[in-house]
Scaffold this active site. Structure first.
Site, mmCIF file in Angstrom:
data_model
loop_
_atom_site.group_PDB
_atom_site.id
_atom_site.type_symbol
_atom_site.label_atom_id
_atom_site.label_comp_id
_atom_site.label_asym_id
_atom_site.label_seq_id
_atom_site.Cartn_x
_atom_site.Cartn_y
_atom_site.Cartn_z
ATOM 1 N N GLU A 63 3.469 -1.788 -22.071
ATOM 2 C CA GLU A 63 3.682 -1.571 -20.630
ATOM 3 C C GLU A 63 2.360 -1.266 -19.966
ATOM 4 O OE1 GLU A 63 6.580 1.208 -19.155
ATOM 5 O OE2 GLU A 63 8.011 0.669 -20.729
ATOM 6 N N GLU A 98 9.255 5.283 -24.912
ATOM 7 C CA GLU A 98 8.553 6.497 -24.480
ATOM 8 C C GLU A 98 9.230 7.737 -25.055
ATOM 9 O OE1 GLU A 98 8.327 5.990 -20.180
ATOM 10 O OE2 GLU A 98 6.431 4.952 -20.407
HETATM 11 C C1 BGP Z 1 7.919 3.642 -17.822
HETATM 12 C C2 BGP Z 1 9.240 3.118 -18.269
HETATM 13 C C3 BGP Z 1 9.698 1.884 -17.625
HETATM 14 C C4 BGP Z 1 9.159 1.615 -16.248
HETATM 15 C C5 BGP Z 1 7.750 2.069 -16.011
HETATM 16 C C6 BGP Z 1 7.293 2.072 -14.571
HETATM 17 O O1 BGP Z 1 7.983 5.026 -17.836
HETATM 18 O O2 BGP Z 1 9.274 2.894 -19.661
HETATM 19 O O3 BGP Z 1 11.080 1.841 -17.755
HETATM 20 O O4 BGP Z 1 10.039 1.822 -15.258
HETATM 21 O O5 BGP Z 1 7.516 3.346 -16.528
HETATM 22 O O6 BGP Z 1 7.737 3.232 -13.905
HETATM 23 P P1 BGP Z 1 8.477 3.197 -12.535
HETATM 24 O O7 BGP Z 1 9.597 2.254 -12.703
HETATM 25 O O8 BGP Z 1 8.927 4.584 -12.288
HETATM 26 O O9 BGP Z 1 7.486 2.730 -11.532
#
Ligand code: BGP
Length: 495
Positions: free
Chosen positions: A392, A202
């Protein structure tokens, strides 16, 4: 069949949220190791020490993002605080068991990150740490047993802490050289075992959370823009090195990208949606498209940002763009010029958005959006004409494990069914070139946004709670069996 026979179904993780063993195997500290836990209502904090006086304290992530750290302090571990990355869900000691579970589901791909500080403990070391390299050798060998293709993120919120303290993170151009050394070391070492790499998770997080994105503790727009530029150059050098090393290697960009919806039919809302989309897209215009777009150059002018470039930088960006574009997408963001009068919304890295009345949300306010993947895939494919990979997507939920170990997560199955259908439509109806799909957090891990365990994403439940208690025992959720069937039928049976 909608998806090609080589479609890479699987799951995604990151070392800082999954691996644990923060001080084992010669690993150095990384930026995540000084981030406390938080919750939906209490922000995560960075802890620090003031070397001149020995005073300790902390700054929450949102203050850090707007104002930076106080003068004269250094991020550091402080006694008595709780740091979720330190144990996480202990992949380090459970990797064989976890990869076997992935194999049982039929995974074709497993996205994980290499913890940079496990390989170069201080980031600027001359020689790598052999114990760290050997750990990932063992992981990749285990993947090979099940025919699982690793997809490796080189930097996922794991900048070695020394690089943040000594150099100010990616704000310093010398990090390009340190990263290049690291990338070359691992690409050489794992040649024949790993074909797919992503450079920076990201990358557009640099605009919002520069400490997580690259150990940057200064909030000035000039510093963030410069840090992002250094990461672009590092990415181009990684692509160059990979292509010189082997025609097999493919380097992807990783962008947080969601469609942005105007809340109303007011064209002013539409214009705002375009500007918000640009906030993410310019990062892909540079890293995948090969040059800074005009709208971004104008924005930098308005912000008083004067980017420092070295001769040859622009040429590198143009000659070595990413081979493919991967992205995270959890649901669209909705914006309005009347934001103040409307209920606030919430989502992955989504600031200043409003709640979309057409979509249902989970306990953290993240929406289930049945169209986001088709929309995102079309926008990105039309714009770059490069292969795409959804690396993701998923839904965080406070799952309940029954006394017999089962977890009935039909809400997750519903979410995934809708999202996979949307992705399938992009392939079937629109002809998008899609390489794979790795569901986020396939084995329960720590949330990046809140530092909680309670916000779970996995097909596999891990017995660990927000206080750091639990046996770390793994158990299969209902979605485990559902996803196994989806993979077995190559996405044909989503029932
Ligand atoms: C993205 C990241 C991940 C992951 C995901 C879910 O921004 O790349 O590392 O964590 O989001 O977000 P969260 O863990 O805050 O629910």
């Amino acid at each position: 069949m909608s998806f090609s026979e080589h479609f890479l179904w699987g799951g995604a993780t990151a070392a800082n949220q999954y691996e644990g063993a923060w001080d084992e195997g010669g690993k150095g500290l990384s930026t995540s190791d000084v981030m406390t836990n938080g919750s939906h209502t209490v922000p995560r904090r960075i802890t620090w020490v003031k070397p001149a006086t020995g005073e300790t304290g902390s700054t929450d992530l949102s203050t850090l993002s707007c104002r930076g750290l106080p003068e004269g302090v250094e991020p550091a571990i402080v006694a008595g605080e709780c740091y979720p990355s330190h144990t996480a869900t202990d992949f380090y000691h459970h990797y064989a068991e976890d990869i076997a579970l992935m194999g049982e589901m039929g995974f074709k791909a497993f996205r994980l990150s290499i913890n940079w500080a496990r390989i170069f403990p201080n980031g600027d070391d001359e020689e790598p740490n052999e114990e760290g390299l050997a750990f990932y050798d063992a992981v990749f060998d285990e993947c090979a047993k099940y025919g699982i293709e690793p997809l490796v993120t080189l930097s996922h919120y794991e900048t070695p802490l020394n690089l943040a303290v000594r150099y100010g993170g990616w704000a310093d151009r010398r990090l390009i050289g340190f990263f290049e050394r690291y990338a070359k070391t691992v690409m050489k070492r794992y040649l024949g075992k790993v074909r797919y790499y992503l450079t920076f998770n990201e990358i557009n997080l640099m605009s919002m959370m520069p400490f997580m994105a690259g150990g940057v503790t200064d909030a000035a727009p000039q510093v963030r823009a410069q840090a992002a530029h250094h990461q672009f150059v590092a990415s181009a050098l990684t692509v160059k090195a990979a292509h010189e090393l082997s025609p097999e290697l493919r380097i992807g960009q990783m962008l947080a990208y969601s469609p942005v919806y105007p809340y109303s039919a007011d064209p002013a809302d539409d214009l705002l949606a375009m500007e918000r989309a640009h906030d993410a897209l310019w990062y892909a215009d540079v890293q995948t498209g090969g040059s800074y777009p005009a709208y971004r150059l104008k924005q930098m002018e308005r912000d008083g940002v004067a980017l420092e470039m070295e001769p040859g930088d622009e040429d590198l960006l143009a000659r070595y763009p990413a081979d493919f574009l991967s992205f995270s997408c959890y649901g669209g963001s909705t914006v309005s010029v009347r934001q103040r009068e409307l209920e606030a919304g919430s989502g992955n890295l989504a600031l200043g958005i409003v709640r979309n009345p057409c979509l249902a949300t989970n306990a953290w306010g993240w929406a289930t959006d049945p169209y986001c993947l088709r929309l995102a895939l079309n926008t990105l494919y039309d714009r770059y004409h490069k292969p795409l990979w959804v690396v993701e997507n998923g839904i965080g939920w406070s799952d309940v494990r029954e006394p017999d170990g089962s977890v009935h997560d039909d809400y997750r199955i519903d979410y995934l069914r809708q999202n996979i259908q949307s992705m399938k439509d992009a392939v079937d109806l629109d002809g998008v070139d899609l390489m794979g799909y790795t569901m986020w957090g396939c084995i329960d891990l720590v949330s990046a946004g809140t530092g909680e365990m309670r916000k779970r994403y996995g097909f596999v439940y891990v017995d660990r709670d927000d206080k750091g208690e639990g046996t770390l025992e793994r158990s299969r959720k209902d979605s485990f069996y559902w996803y196994k069937k989806v993979i077995a039928t190559n996405g044909e049976d989503l029932s």
